[in-house]
Write a protein that holds these residues in place. Structure first.
Motif, PDB file in Angstrom:
ATOM      1  N   LEU A 162       9.239  -0.899   5.551  1.00 56.64           N
ATOM      2  CA  LEU A 162       7.981  -0.716   6.279  1.00 56.64           C
ATOM      3  C   LEU A 162       8.150  -1.422   7.621  1.00 56.64           C
ATOM      4  O   LEU A 162       8.356  -2.631   7.669  1.00 56.64           O
ATOM      5  CB  LEU A 162       6.809  -1.301   5.488  1.00 56.64           C
ATOM      6  CG  LEU A 162       5.365  -1.082   5.946  1.00 56.64           C
ATOM      7  CD1 LEU A 162       5.003  -1.865   7.184  1.00 56.64           C
ATOM      8  CD2 LEU A 162       5.066   0.396   6.146  1.00 56.64           C
ATOM      9  N   VAL A 163       8.099  -0.662   8.700  1.00 57.40           N
ATOM     10  CA  VAL A 163       8.338  -1.190  10.044  1.00 57.40           C
ATOM     11  C   VAL A 163       7.016  -1.236  10.805  1.00 57.40           C
ATOM     12  O   VAL A 163       6.274  -0.252  10.836  1.00 57.40           O
ATOM     13  CB  VAL A 163       9.343  -0.318  10.817  1.00 57.40           C
ATOM     14  CG1 VAL A 163       9.661  -0.940  12.164  1.00 57.40           C
ATOM     15  CG2 VAL A 163      10.609  -0.109  10.001  1.00 57.40           C
ATOM     16  N   GLU A 178       0.828  -1.210   0.000  1.00 56.72           N
ATOM     17  CA  GLU A 178       0.000   0.000   0.000  1.00 56.72           C
ATOM     18  C   GLU A 178       0.861   1.258   0.000  1.00 56.72           C
ATOM     19  O   GLU A 178       0.559   2.239  -0.691  1.00 56.72           O
ATOM     20  CB  GLU A 178      -0.905   0.008   1.233  1.00 56.72           C
ATOM     21  CG  GLU A 178      -1.991  -1.057   1.236  1.00 56.72           C
ATOM     22  CD  GLU A 178      -2.784  -1.028   2.533  1.00 56.72           C
ATOM     23  OE1 GLU A 178      -2.590  -0.075   3.327  1.00 56.72           O
ATOM     24  OE2 GLU A 178      -3.583  -1.946   2.758  1.00 56.72           O
ATOM     25  N   VAL A 179       1.918   1.238   0.779  1.00 57.53           N
ATOM     26  CA  VAL A 179       2.732   2.436   0.953  1.00 57.53           C
ATOM     27  C   VAL A 179       3.688   2.648  -0.210  1.00 57.53           C
ATOM     28  O   VAL A 179       3.830   3.766  -0.726  1.00 57.53           O
ATOM     29  CB  VAL A 179       3.520   2.349   2.275  1.00 57.53           C
ATOM     30  CG1 VAL A 179       4.535   3.492   2.388  1.00 57.53           C
ATOM     31  CG2 VAL A 179       2.570   2.369   3.460  1.00 57.53           C
ATOM     32  N   PHE A 180       4.351   1.571  -0.656  1.00 57.09           N
ATOM     33  CA  PHE A 180       5.415   1.716  -1.637  1.00 57.09           C
ATOM     34  C   PHE A 180       5.027   1.252  -3.038  1.00 57.09           C
ATOM     35  O   PHE A 180       5.759   1.516  -3.993  1.00 57.09           O
ATOM     36  CB  PHE A 180       6.655   0.934  -1.175  1.00 57.09           C
ATOM     37  CG  PHE A 180       7.317   1.521   0.049  1.00 57.09           C
ATOM     38  CD1 PHE A 180       8.018   2.707  -0.021  1.00 57.09           C
ATOM     39  CD2 PHE A 180       7.220   0.879   1.281  1.00 57.09           C
ATOM     40  CE1 PHE A 180       8.623   3.243   1.104  1.00 57.09           C
ATOM     41  CE2 PHE A 180       7.828   1.405   2.405  1.00 57.09           C
ATOM     42  CZ  PHE A 180       8.526   2.597   2.316  1.00 57.09           C
ATOM     43  N   VAL A 233      10.079  -5.962   9.776  1.00 62.98           N
ATOM     44  CA  VAL A 233      10.449  -4.990   8.741  1.00 62.98           C
ATOM     45  C   VAL A 233      10.336  -5.667   7.380  1.00 62.98           C
ATOM     46  O   VAL A 233      11.014  -6.659   7.114  1.00 62.98           O
ATOM     47  CB  VAL A 233      11.886  -4.466   8.927  1.00 62.98           C
ATOM     48  CG1 VAL A 233      12.241  -3.485   7.805  1.00 62.98           C
ATOM     49  CG2 VAL A 233      12.051  -3.792  10.281  1.00 62.98           C
ATOM     50  N   ALA A 234       9.456  -5.139   6.549  1.00 59.75           N
ATOM     51  CA  ALA A 234       9.418  -5.544   5.141  1.00 59.75           C
ATOM     52  C   ALA A 234      10.319  -4.589   4.370  1.00 59.75           C
ATOM     53  O   ALA A 234      10.280  -3.377   4.593  1.00 59.75           O
ATOM     54  CB  ALA A 234       7.982  -5.478   4.607  1.00 59.75           C
ATOM     55  N   TRP A 235      11.131  -5.113   3.460  1.00 58.16           N
ATOM     56  CA  TRP A 235      12.134  -4.268   2.806  1.00 58.16           C
ATOM     57  C   TRP A 235      12.200  -4.550   1.309  1.00 58.16           C
ATOM     58  O   TRP A 235      11.837  -5.631   0.839  1.00 58.16           O
ATOM     59  CB  TRP A 235      13.512  -4.482   3.426  1.00 58.16           C
ATOM     60  CG  TRP A 235      14.034  -5.887   3.262  1.00 58.16           C
ATOM     61  CD1 TRP A 235      13.831  -6.945   4.099  1.00 58.16           C
ATOM     62  CD2 TRP A 235      14.796  -6.390   2.155  1.00 58.16           C
ATOM     63  NE1 TRP A 235      14.419  -8.072   3.604  1.00 58.16           N
ATOM     64  CE2 TRP A 235      15.023  -7.765   2.411  1.00 58.16           C
ATOM     65  CE3 TRP A 235      15.303  -5.823   0.995  1.00 58.16           C
ATOM     66  CZ2 TRP A 235      15.753  -8.573   1.527  1.00 58.16           C
ATOM     67  CZ3 TRP A 235      16.020  -6.628   0.122  1.00 58.16           C
ATOM     68  CH2 TRP A 235      16.244  -7.975   0.398  1.00 58.16           C
ATOM     69  N   ALA A 248       7.200   3.953   9.324  1.00 58.58           N
ATOM     70  CA  ALA A 248       6.916   3.290  10.596  1.00 58.58           C
ATOM     71  C   ALA A 248       5.413   3.292  10.801  1.00 58.58           C
ATOM     72  O   ALA A 248       4.816   4.312  11.171  1.00 58.58           O
ATOM     73  CB  ALA A 248       7.624   4.000  11.740  1.00 58.58           C
ATOM     74  N   ALA A 249       4.790   2.161  10.526  1.00 59.48           N
ATOM     75  CA  ALA A 249       3.333   2.095  10.463  1.00 59.48           C
ATOM     76  C   ALA A 249       2.660   2.392  11.791  1.00 59.48           C
ATOM     77  O   ALA A 249       1.481   2.742  11.825  1.00 59.48           O
ATOM     78  CB  ALA A 249       2.912   0.714   9.962  1.00 59.48           C
TER      79      ALA A 249
END
Length: 364
Positions: free
Chosen positions: A107-108, A6-8, A47-49, A61-62
Motif C-alpha cells: 500500500l503506497v 482496509e484494502v488487504f 509503503v506498508a507491505w 497506490a492510495a
C-alpha cells in the motif's frame, strides 16, 4: 497501516519511507558528471507491505486515480510513463539482486505533489525498493545500490534519461543537511543547513512533465556539445579557457549553463558552510537566470514568481526554479527570523487565497 488493513485485510508486516528532495542548486548537471546540492525533505512516500505465499505482487497506490497494479514476479515490466511501470520495474530489478521467496502486497501513499520537481518518482521507486528489501529479509542493502536501481527504472521503463541526483538525495541524504554530491563518482559530503536559515519550497501551480521529450533533448544537446569539445562530459570543461566556436548556438547555451552551474554549486556549498546567505542568494539568482536563458528549462509563470520572491526576500537570500524545470516548484532561502514575513507576503502577492500557490518550509 490502517489503509493497508482496509484494502488487504489484516495489518502489514512493516512500513518503509523515502523522502522527497529539493535541489538547492545544480540542476541539469548530474547527467553531465557535475556537482549538485540537494537535500531530503520531511514529506515523501510511505509503503506498508506484507509478504504473500505465491509469486503475485499486488500494489495499491492510495493517492492515484487508477490505484491497482498486479503482476507476477516473472512478468516483464511495461514501458510507459505511468506509476505501474515504476512499481513493476523497481520490484523486478530489486528481485533480480535481492530475491523474494514469494510475492508481496504493498500500500503506497505519500504527501509529495506529483509533477512539482520534488522527486516524487524517485521517492516512489526508492520506497518500493526498500519494501522489497525488507520483505526479502535484507537489512543491509546498500542505499547507493537502491538509488542506482531506481535510476535504471526511470531509464528503462519510464523513458526519462535522468541523472542520479534525485535517487541519491532520496536514498542517502541526511535530514537537516544538504548533500554536496559528485555525480561522477558518487562521493558526497553533508553540508549542514545553518540554523538561522530557512529553506522554503513554493509550488508554482504549473505541473511539470519530463516525458514529452524536452528533458531528454537537453541531455542529447549536452552530450553533443561534450563530443564536439573533445571531453568525456561537460564536467571536464574549464570555463576560463573553453572555446565555444565549434558548437552551434543551442549547444553553446546548454553547455554554458552546465559549466557555470557546476562552478556555482561549488561556491554555494562554501557559502552555506560559512553561513554567507547573501552570497548564497546571489548564486541562486544567477542559477535561475542560467536555467531560464541558457538552458531554456524554466516557465514564464515560475519566472514571474521567482522575481516576486526575490524582491520580498531582499539581499539576504534568494530564489530559483528547482528540479528538472519546465514548471514545478521554486526553492527559496531566507533568514529564519524573516520566514514568517516572507511567507505571508508571498501569499499576499497571489491574492487572499494564494491562487493555488503553496509554500512549505523544508528546514526550520
Amino acid at each position: 497501516m490502517a489503509r493497508f488493513a482496509e484494502v488487504f485485510g489484516g495489518g502489514p508486516e512493516g512500513v518503509v519511507f523515502a523522502p522527497g528532495r529539493v535541489n538547492l542548486i545544480g540542476d541539469h548537471v548530474d547527467y553531465n558528471d557535475g556537482l549538485v546540492l540537494p537535500m531530503p525533505l520531511e514529506v515523501g512516500t510511505a509503503v506498508a507491505w506484507r509478504a504473500r505465499d505465491d509469486d503475485r505482487v499486488v500494489v495499491h497506490a492510495a493517492d492515484m486515480d487508477d490505484p491497482y497494479c498486479a503482476f507476477d514476479l516473472a512478468d516483464p515490466p511495461p514501458r510507459s510513463a505511468g506509476w505501474h511501470s515504476l512499481a513493476h520495474g523497481m520490484v523486478s530489478l530489486m528481485q533480480a539482486e535481492f530475491p523474494l521467496t514469494g510475492g508481496i502486497e504493498m500500500l503506497v501513499s505519500g504527501d509529495l505533489p506529483r509533477g512539482s520537481g520534488l522527486s516524487s518518482s524517485a521517492s516512489f521507486c526508492v520506497a518500493v525498493g526498500r519494501a522489497v528489501a525488507a520483505s526479502s529479509g535484507r537489512t543491509d542493502v546498500d542505499p547507493v545500490r537502491i538509488a542506482r536501481l531506481a535510476q535504471q527504472v526511470e531509464h528503462r521503463f519510464a523513458g526519462v534519461a535522468c541523472g542520479i541526483m534525485d535517487q541519491m538525495a532520496v536514498a542517502v541524504g541526511n535530514p537537516g543537511n544538504a548533500m554536496l554530491l559528485d555525480c561522477r563518482d558518487l562521493s558526497w559530503r553533508d553540508v549542514a543547513v545553518p540554523q538561522d536559515w530557512c529553506v522554503m519550497i513554493v509550488q508554482s501551480g504549473v505541473t511539470r512533465e519530463l516525458v514529452d521529450g524536452a528533458y531528454n533533448a537537453r541531455r542529447e544537446q549536452c552530450e553533443s556539445a561534450a563530443r564536439k569539445l573533445g571531453v568525456a562530459s561537460l564536467r571536464d570543461v574549464d570555463p576560463d579557457t573553453v572555446d565555444w566556436t565549434g558548437l552551434d548556438p543551442v549547444e553553446t547555451r546548454r553547455a554554458r549553463h552546465v559549466v557555470s552551474e557546476i562552478r556555482r554549486t561549488r561556491l554555494a556549498a562554501k557559502a552555506m558552510a560559512t553561513g554567507d546567505i547573501e552570497s548564497f542568494g546571489r548564486l541562486m539568482r544567477a542559477a535561475h537566470v542560467s536555467m531560464r536563458d541558457d538552458f531554456e528549462a524554466s516557465h514564464p509563470e515560475v519566472d514571474r514568481q521567482v522575481i516576486q520572491i526575490d524582491r520580498i526576500i531582499g539581499p539576504r537570500g534568494g530564489a530559483r526554479i528547482t528540479g528538472g524545470g519546465f514548471g514545478g516548484a521554486s526553492v527559496a532561502v531566507c533568514l529564519a527570523e524573516e520566514a514568517d514575513r516572507v511567507i505571508q507576503e508571498i501569499r499576499q502577492e497571489h491574492g487572499p487565497d494564494g491562487a493555488g500557490l503553496e509554500v512549505m518550509r523544508a528546514v526550520h
